[in-house]
Design an enzyme around this catalytic site. Structure first.
Site, mmCIF file in Angstrom:
data_model
loop_
_atom_site.group_PDB
_atom_site.id
_atom_site.type_symbol
_atom_site.label_atom_id
_atom_site.label_comp_id
_atom_site.label_asym_id
_atom_site.label_seq_id
_atom_site.Cartn_x
_atom_site.Cartn_y
_atom_site.Cartn_z
ATOM 1 N N GLY A 8 8.823 19.367 5.267
ATOM 2 C CA GLY A 8 7.552 19.954 4.945
ATOM 3 C C GLY A 8 7.160 20.107 3.888
ATOM 4 N N GLY A 55 -17.253 -8.195 6.106
ATOM 5 C CA GLY A 55 -15.975 -7.412 5.701
ATOM 6 C C GLY A 55 -14.804 -8.436 5.777
ATOM 7 N N SER A 56 -13.928 -8.429 6.900
ATOM 8 C CA SER A 56 -13.112 -9.205 7.301
ATOM 9 C C SER A 56 -13.673 -10.506 7.626
ATOM 10 C CB SER A 56 -12.165 -8.504 8.284
ATOM 11 O OG SER A 56 -11.479 -7.701 8.120
ATOM 12 N N GLU A 84 -9.018 -6.319 1.450
ATOM 13 C CA GLU A 84 -8.896 -7.706 1.191
ATOM 14 C C GLU A 84 -8.294 -8.320 2.183
ATOM 15 O OE1 GLU A 84 -6.908 -8.745 -2.558
ATOM 16 O OE2 GLU A 84 -7.560 -6.952 -3.491
ATOM 17 N N ILE A 138 12.014 12.398 5.035
ATOM 18 C CA ILE A 138 13.336 12.900 4.241
ATOM 19 C C ILE A 138 12.759 14.139 3.701
ATOM 20 C CG2 ILE A 138 14.904 12.316 2.471
ATOM 21 C CD1 ILE A 138 14.833 9.342 3.232
ATOM 22 N N ARG A 167 19.291 17.710 -1.919
ATOM 23 C CA ARG A 167 19.010 18.513 -1.030
ATOM 24 C C ARG A 167 20.016 19.028 0.092
ATOM 25 N NH1 ARG A 167 16.022 23.264 0.787
ATOM 26 N NH2 ARG A 167 15.030 22.738 2.960
#
Length: 593
Positions: A390, A176-177, A413, A387, A317
């Site tokens: 919930g 992989g890596s 990647e 920000i 908000r």
């Protein structure tokens, strides 16, 4: 020499053969480690040529119209599938072959222009942007770069229009890596007319829907008992090609078809070898340079969406009779999102321009871009999530999907940990070789060595006493440019000190490598931001415009980046590494209870 030393020398030799073959021009990132500012790589800030900008604007308009009408990220995530009509539409608007030559049906776009297309998709749907990246940026990129004329004529037209899809098959159970550990075998036939491929690949994007796969496999080296990796073009209609798992269920980017397949005595004609025999790893790493650049563009697009969402929610908000944007802790997050997004876009643009200019070695820069943008996006999504509070946790907002989608970025990647060590080790090689030249000459003086040692010593001394010049045009930025130059000098001094103190053992000191790489990445990011800000100030001055919001984002990023760099360099000598390693060792040695 013991077995461990022999293995170490073999690893070093293999890495040098792969990464340092041929003439090595001093690029920007490597220049930082030498205490130099290679200005012409990053300044002036690159612009897309006017003629192509007109074409790009039209393509972007067509793409936006198509995405507005046909792309439904929520449904793609829910159904774990990108509809075929969406793929066909992306082919029609040119996205699937944007950088392919016009004679093969592509748009002939530069990498900078292509990044703008990927950024637009990235603002909307990570699954779709990863799909396009897998098809175009890595799937057919090897064909574009290394294909013969006949290979291109045969495969490209149907790949660039989306009639056929591409995939890039490198990853295996043990590879992989560690890309060099590919185990799939490719044995030549007795007459040499074809190769017989055996093995399995997994975690391959587009595996089950692609008609052309670039597959990495081991081939024997003539006259030797060694093997090397070679790239092959494989099609699923070849006998012995078997999909083991068409769509592997996963946490995020669910719309992509990530699969697992096997090749069982698959006969691949020698005409399907892509690039030089035995140079498949070089092919793979070159292709990944392109993919990491568009990776940065996709992340930048997602960051821009976060910035828009954060501003909208913070402005509307209300809590405790105030909008969220009136609270300083929320302002801090919005500012961090804005400055990070500005830097990601600047860094992507400059890195893409290195490819477009035909510069020969930008592997470190693309690695820096990939690590920097994926880490920043993760932080940006987290800030935006906070920000919203919930409400972000529920599926009627895109943030929970974006959070799931973004986590793969730090792994795909090339994992960020591997790339971080790569950045540090490749960067330190230049000054390290100069110190070695000086040391070897001192230990065994000879007439042949004296000239090289003299040059190396002059380079090291020059970097130690000279603060590099950072040439900006805006008078307003002169003081900032001088601070950046001084930080580059400090960085080079710190690298020199580490090389002298640790010598060869530094190859295994990953905690130290991380700090060096982090400092280098912030120096590159700061340079990109400064270059972009300088260009924008020049444009504003010519047009009589006043300061923009981008000014404050650029200024904040540079201030915070400079502070981070100083911290990274300070922690090279003031840290808790021994305690960290001792703690890990004590727990890793315990048996699970």
């Amino acid at each position: 020499m013991n077995k461990l030393d022999t293995a170490r020398q073999k690893e070093i030799q293999q890495a040098e053969e792969l990464l340092f073959a041929g003439p090595q021009a001093l690029g920007f990132a490597k220049g930082l480690f030498q205490g130099r500012f290679v200005a012409d790589w990053v300044m002036p800030y690159p612009r897309i040529p006017a003629a192509q900008q007109t074409e790009l604007d039209k393509s972007l308009a067509d793409l936006r119209e198509f995405l507005d009408e046909h792309l439904n990220p929520v449904e793609i995530d829910r159904q774990a599938d990108i509809p075929r009509e969406v793929i066909a539409g992306l082919g029609r608007v040119g996205v699937l072959g944007a950088t392919a030559p016009v004679e093969h049906g592509g748009l002939g776009f530069t990498q900078m222009a292509n990044c703008k297309l990927l950024e637009e998709i990235g603002t909307r749907c990570a699954s779709t942007s990863v799909f396009v990246n897998a098809h175009h940026s890595i799937g057919i990129r090897a064909l574009l770069l290394f294909g013969t004329h006949s290979q291109k004529e045969k495969w490209l037209p149907r790949l660039v229009n989306g009639e056929q899809l591409g995939a890039f098959a490198l990853t295996e159970r043990e590879a992989g890596s560690d890309a060099a550990n590919v185990q799939m075998q490719a044995r030549p036939s007795e007459d040499g007319s074809y190769f017989i491929l055996n093995g399995e690949k997994r975690y391959i994007t587009n595996a089950a829907i692609a008609q052309v796969l670039t597959v990495m496999a081991r081939t024997p080296m003539p006259g030797s008992d060694k093997t090397a990796i070679t790239a092959f073009l494989v099609t699923p209609d070849m006998p012995g090609f078997a999909i083991l798992e068409a769509r592997m269920p996963k946490m995020g980017i669910r719309g992509t078809a990530t699969g697992r397949f096997a090749l069982r005595d698959v006969k691949v004609p020698k005409e399907n070898i892509l690039g030089p025999m035995g140079k498949g790893l070089k092919v793979a790493l070159t292709v990944l340079d392109f993919g990491r650049t568009t990776f940065g563009a996709c992340c930048t697009g997602a960051a821009k969406t976060c910035l828009r969402l954060a501003i909208e929610h913070a402005s509307t908000r209300k809590q405790f009779k105030k909008t969220l944007g009136e609270f300083e802790l929320v302002k801090k997050k919005v500012a961090r999102i804005a400055s990070g997004t500005y830097a990601m876009e600047a860094m992507t643009t400059i890195t893409a321009s290195l490819i477009d200019r035909g510069l020969e070695d930008y592997m470190v820069e693309t690695a820096m871009l990939k690590v920097f943008t994926t880490e920043r996006l993760w932080e940006i999504i987290n800030d935006t999530f906070q920000i919203y509070g919930g409400s972000a946790y529920f599926v009627d907002l895109p943030l929970e999907r974006m959070l799931r989608d973004a986590r793969i970025n730090q792994i795909g990647e090339g994992s960020n940990e591997v790339l971080t060590s790569f950045i540090a080790l490749v960067g330190m090689r230049g000054p390290g070789m100069e110190f070695k030249e000086i040391y070897d000459t001192m230990m065994k003086p000879s007439r042949d060595r004296m000239g090289k040692a003299w040059t190396a010593g002059k380079n090291r001394l020059g970097a130690a006493i000279r603060i590099p010049d950072v040439p900006v045009r805006s008078e307003r930025l002169h003081a900032t440019a001088r601070r950046l130059g001084r930080l580059i000098w400090r960085f080079n001094f710190a690298v020199n000190r580490a090389l002298i103190a640790y010598r060869e053992p530094i190859l295994d000191m990953q905690l130290l490598q991380e700090r060096i790489a982090d400092a280098a990445m912030d120096l590159f990011a700061s340079t990109c931001v400064l270059s972009r800000w300088d260009a924008e100030l020049q444009f504003a001055r010519r047009n009589g415009d006043s300061a923009s919001a981008d000014d404050s984002a650029a200024d904040l990023f540079l201030r915070q980046s400079f502070r981070r760099i100083r911290r990274f360099l300070g922690e090279l000598t003031d840290n808790d590494d021994k305690s960290v390693l001792a703690t890990a060792k004590s727990f890793l040695g315990k048996r699970p209870s």
